[in-house]
Design a protein around this motif. Structure first.
Motif, PDB file in Angstrom:
ATOM      1  N   LYS A   1     -42.700 -12.843  13.348  1.00  0.00           N
ATOM      2  CA  LYS A   1     -43.666 -11.819  13.736  1.00  0.00           C
ATOM      3  C   LYS A   1     -45.069 -12.281  13.349  1.00  0.00           C
ATOM      4  N   ILE A   2     -46.036 -11.904  14.154  1.00  0.00           N
ATOM      5  CA  ILE A   2     -47.420 -12.269  13.881  1.00  0.00           C
ATOM      6  C   ILE A   2     -47.848 -11.777  12.498  1.00  0.00           C
ATOM      7  N   ASP A   3     -47.358 -10.640  12.090  1.00  0.00           N
ATOM      8  CA  ASP A   3     -47.698 -10.080  10.782  1.00  0.00           C
ATOM      9  C   ASP A   3     -47.314 -11.019   9.645  1.00  0.00           C
ATOM     10  N   TRP A   4     -46.138 -11.677   9.764  1.00  0.00           N
ATOM     11  CA  TRP A   4     -45.699 -12.608   8.726  1.00  0.00           C
ATOM     12  C   TRP A   4     -46.713 -13.736   8.564  1.00  0.00           C
ATOM     13  N   TYR A   5     -47.169 -14.237   9.689  1.00  0.00           N
ATOM     14  CA  TYR A   5     -48.120 -15.349   9.691  1.00  0.00           C
ATOM     15  C   TYR A   5     -49.484 -14.908   9.159  1.00  0.00           C
ATOM     16  N   ASN A   6     -49.992 -13.799   9.678  1.00  0.00           N
ATOM     17  CA  ASN A   6     -51.339 -13.361   9.307  1.00  0.00           C
ATOM     18  C   ASN A   6     -51.459 -13.019   7.824  1.00  0.00           C
ATOM     19  N   LYS A   7     -50.377 -12.580   7.212  1.00  0.00           N
ATOM     20  CA  LYS A   7     -50.420 -12.266   5.783  1.00  0.00           C
ATOM     21  C   LYS A   7     -50.460 -13.515   4.916  1.00  0.00           C
TER      22      LYS A   7
ATOM     23  N   PRO B   1     -57.888 -25.683  14.294  1.00  0.00           N
ATOM     24  CA  PRO B   1     -56.615 -25.509  15.000  1.00  0.00           C
ATOM     25  C   PRO B   1     -56.438 -24.064  15.469  1.00  0.00           C
ATOM     26  N   ARG B   2     -55.916 -23.904  16.669  1.00  0.00           N
ATOM     27  CA  ARG B   2     -55.684 -22.549  17.181  1.00  0.00           C
ATOM     28  C   ARG B   2     -54.589 -21.845  16.385  1.00  0.00           C
ATOM     29  N   VAL B   3     -53.670 -22.632  15.825  1.00  0.00           N
ATOM     30  CA  VAL B   3     -52.609 -22.071  14.992  1.00  0.00           C
ATOM     31  C   VAL B   3     -52.248 -23.095  13.934  1.00  0.00           C
ATOM     32  N   LEU B   4     -51.954 -22.620  12.731  1.00  0.00           N
ATOM     33  CA  LEU B   4     -51.525 -23.498  11.647  1.00  0.00           C
ATOM     34  C   LEU B   4     -50.003 -23.604  11.726  1.00  0.00           C
ATOM     35  N   VAL B   5     -49.540 -24.664  12.361  1.00  0.00           N
ATOM     36  CA  VAL B   5     -48.110 -24.768  12.671  1.00  0.00           C
ATOM     37  C   VAL B   5     -47.251 -24.904  11.422  1.00  0.00           C
ATOM     38  N   GLN B   6     -47.782 -25.531  10.374  1.00  0.00           N
ATOM     39  CA  GLN B   6     -46.980 -25.644   9.148  1.00  0.00           C
ATOM     40  C   GLN B   6     -46.701 -24.262   8.561  1.00  0.00           C
ATOM     41  N   THR B   7     -47.715 -23.418   8.586  1.00  0.00           N
ATOM     42  CA  THR B   7     -47.544 -22.049   8.083  1.00  0.00           C
ATOM     43  C   THR B   7     -46.591 -21.267   8.973  1.00  0.00           C
TER      44      THR B   7
END
Length: 248
Positions: free
Chosen positions: A25-31, A111-117
Motif C-alpha cells: 500500500k502507498i501508505d506503507w511506503y510514504n510512512k 528518483p520518482r520512486v525509491l525502489v529499495q524502500t
C-alpha cells in the motif's frame, strides 16, 4: 477489478519470464520515506514492486535484445523493461495504472520512486542500513550506503520499478512478515563494508546461500558500463546468429 485479482494477473504475466511481484500500500511506503519522496496517492492505493530474478536475463532480456537489436538511445535493459510493463498495462485496459521505472527521475532530478524502500515495505527484501547496526564501526561523518538482500537470491536480483493502480484501493491488504536474512550484527556490518568498499566485485551478493545467481554472461553484461552495452549487445546478436548458422 479487485486488488487480489489484479495482483494475480500481474504475477501470471511476469513471474514466468523471470520476475517477482510484491504488492504493498502507498501508505506503507510514504510512512517510511522523507516528505519529499512521498507518492501522491490515496494511502490505501494498491502498488506492486517488480523485481528481476537471475533467470530474467535468459527468459526476457536476451530474447528482447535478439528480437529488437536495441538500436534506440536507451540502455537495452531500460528499453526491455519499458516494453514489458507496458504489455502489462495493455492487458489491464480497465485499470488505471502509473508506471514508475527504477531509472526514471522527476523534474528535480530525483528518483520518482525509491525502489529499495518499496521492496522493503512490501516484504520482498530486507533493506539494511547503518541504522540497523548496533555497534557502529564507522566514523560519525562517514557516509554509508544501505543495500537490500533477498531471502532467496541474496544480492543476485534487481529492482525494476513500481506499478501504481491509481483507482484501486486495498485497505485490507495483509502486511507480509519482514525477512531478515542477516540477523547478526557482524553479518550486517560485513554486508555494508563489502557494498560500500567494493560493490563491483559482487562479493556482497553472496553473504547468504542463494538458490540462483547471475550467469557469467549476465555478470559481463551488468558489469559493462551502460554506454558500452550497445557493443556488447552487438556481439551477443552476432554470436547468436553464428550459432544458428552452424546448427542449420
Amino acid at each position: 477489478m479487485e486488488a487480489e485479482n489484479i495482483v494475480k494477473s500481474v504475477k501470471s504475466m511476469l513471474e514466468p519470464i523471470g520476475f517477482e511481484c510484491h504488492p504493498f500500500k502507498i501508505d506503507w511506503y510514504n510512512k517510511y520515506v522523507k516528505p519529499g519522496f512521498c507518492l501522491n496517492y490515496d494511502p490505501d492505493t494498491l502498488a506492486v514492486i517488480i523485481i528481476s530474478t537471475p533467470c530474467m536475463f535468459e527468459k526476457t532480456l536476451k530474447p528482447f535484445i535478439l528480437r529488437k537489436a536495441c538500436t534506440g538511445v536507451k540502455d537495452p535493459i531500460d528499453e526491455c523493461m519499458a516494453e514489458t510493463v507496458n504489455t502489462v498495462k495493455q492487458s489491464l485496459p480497465d485499470v488505471e495504472m502509473d508506471i514508475l521505472l527504477d531509472y526514471e527521475l522527476d523534474h528535480s532530478r530525483r528518483p520518482r520512486v525509491l525502489v529499495q524502500t518499496a521492496g522493503h515495505v512490501a516484504g520482498a527484501v530486507r533493506y539494511y542500513q547503518r541504522s540497523d547496526i548496533v555497534k557502529d564501526p564507522w566514523p560519525s561523518k562517514k557516509r554509508v550506503f544501505g543495500v537490500c538482500i533477498h531471502p532467496r537470491y541474496g544480492g543476485w536480483f534487481a529492482f525494476r520499478g513500481v506499478l501504481v493502480f491509481t483507482n484501486v484501493r486495498a485497505p485490507e491488504l495483509p502486511r507480509p512478515p519482514m525477512p531478515d536474512p542477516l540477523p547478526d550484527d557482524e553479518q550486517r556490518i560485513e554486508l555494508l563494508k563489502r557494498f560500500n568498499g567494493c560493490w563491483q566485485d559482487w562479493k556482497y551478493r553472496d553473504l547468504i546461500p542463494v538458490s540462483d545467481k547471475y550467469s557469467e554472461e549476465q555478470k559481463l553484461y551488468f558489469a559493462t558500463l551502460p554506454r558500452d552495452r550497445k557493443d556488447l549487445v552487438a556481439k551477443m546478436i552476432n554470436n547468436s546468429s553464428n550459432s544458428a548458422s552452424v546448427g542449420e
